[in-house]
Design a protein around this motif. Sequence first.
Motif: not given
Length: 316
Positions: A177-178, A147-149, A144-145, A174, A151-152
Amino acid sequence: MTAKQPELMRAVGHADELQQAGWLRLSAGQHEQLRAAHSQHGVDLSIIRGRAATEEGDFIIIPLELVIHQEQQYLETSVLFALSKDVLISVEKDVHLNALEQASQQLLETRLAGRPLDPAGMLFTLLEVLNDSAHAAIREISARLDERSEIVAIASGGFEMSKRQAGVADIAGTAIALGEAEELVAKTVEGQLMLARAGRWLRRVAGEARFEQSLPMLLSDIQSLRRYARFQHDKIRNLQQSLMTTMDIKQNQVVKVFTVVTAVFTPPTLVASFYGQNFAHMPELELPWGEWMVMGLTGLFALMPLLYIKRKGWMR
């Protein structure tokens, strides 16, 4: 008979087999069974008793707090182990842990194969399975991280895939979520510390020679996973810092736009306010080209601060 009844009967049969081997598996909601176990063994099995491992009579009481990924969601739960030479008692807090169910299947297969089981050996198997479950949870968080990376990175670049400007609301979602991921990883690190403590207590009860090779390997795996979880925690902190920096930059961009607009329209506003006053005589109004002169000067006064701002590089 419903479809779930045979499965339930098999589970009860497995629990009876393992109870004969020395593992009494309970949940916090089984109040009568907990009272009976307390009366029989003389040990307090309350799930709410703090985080410290203690000795009560012949028992070692070891509480664990866990983060598990079960049924497509993350759950924060706890389990209490009470270990003696004759019996192992486990009390699950509020969910039926699939990891313990998996461990019970392994122990049942061991018993059916004719190999001996004892409380210390069963606790060792449970700790192994719980460590594997924590590993699966942290791997899922890591995915999941990643994927967030992305987005960031997109937000930091200024645009999302739809080519619209990534705004503060997108970044704030975001960041929330983090923050949730950071809390889960922190609890995972704490859970690994408690697992390692349980392994050391097991070595103390069973003796150094009992798990001479397997227990040091398990403790090494637990420590490795704890370091991996801390690495994921540091990754979350870096992503949060990047998000905060991006948010500050975007807020500065918004302020810069309004500053440029204000600088451009302030001179025309002054000219307009000047001609809005009631003077008795304004000679330029009598000129045939007076209106065009005022309009040209107004445009020039508007362009001058814009050119100055662009020359300074403040438009970038």
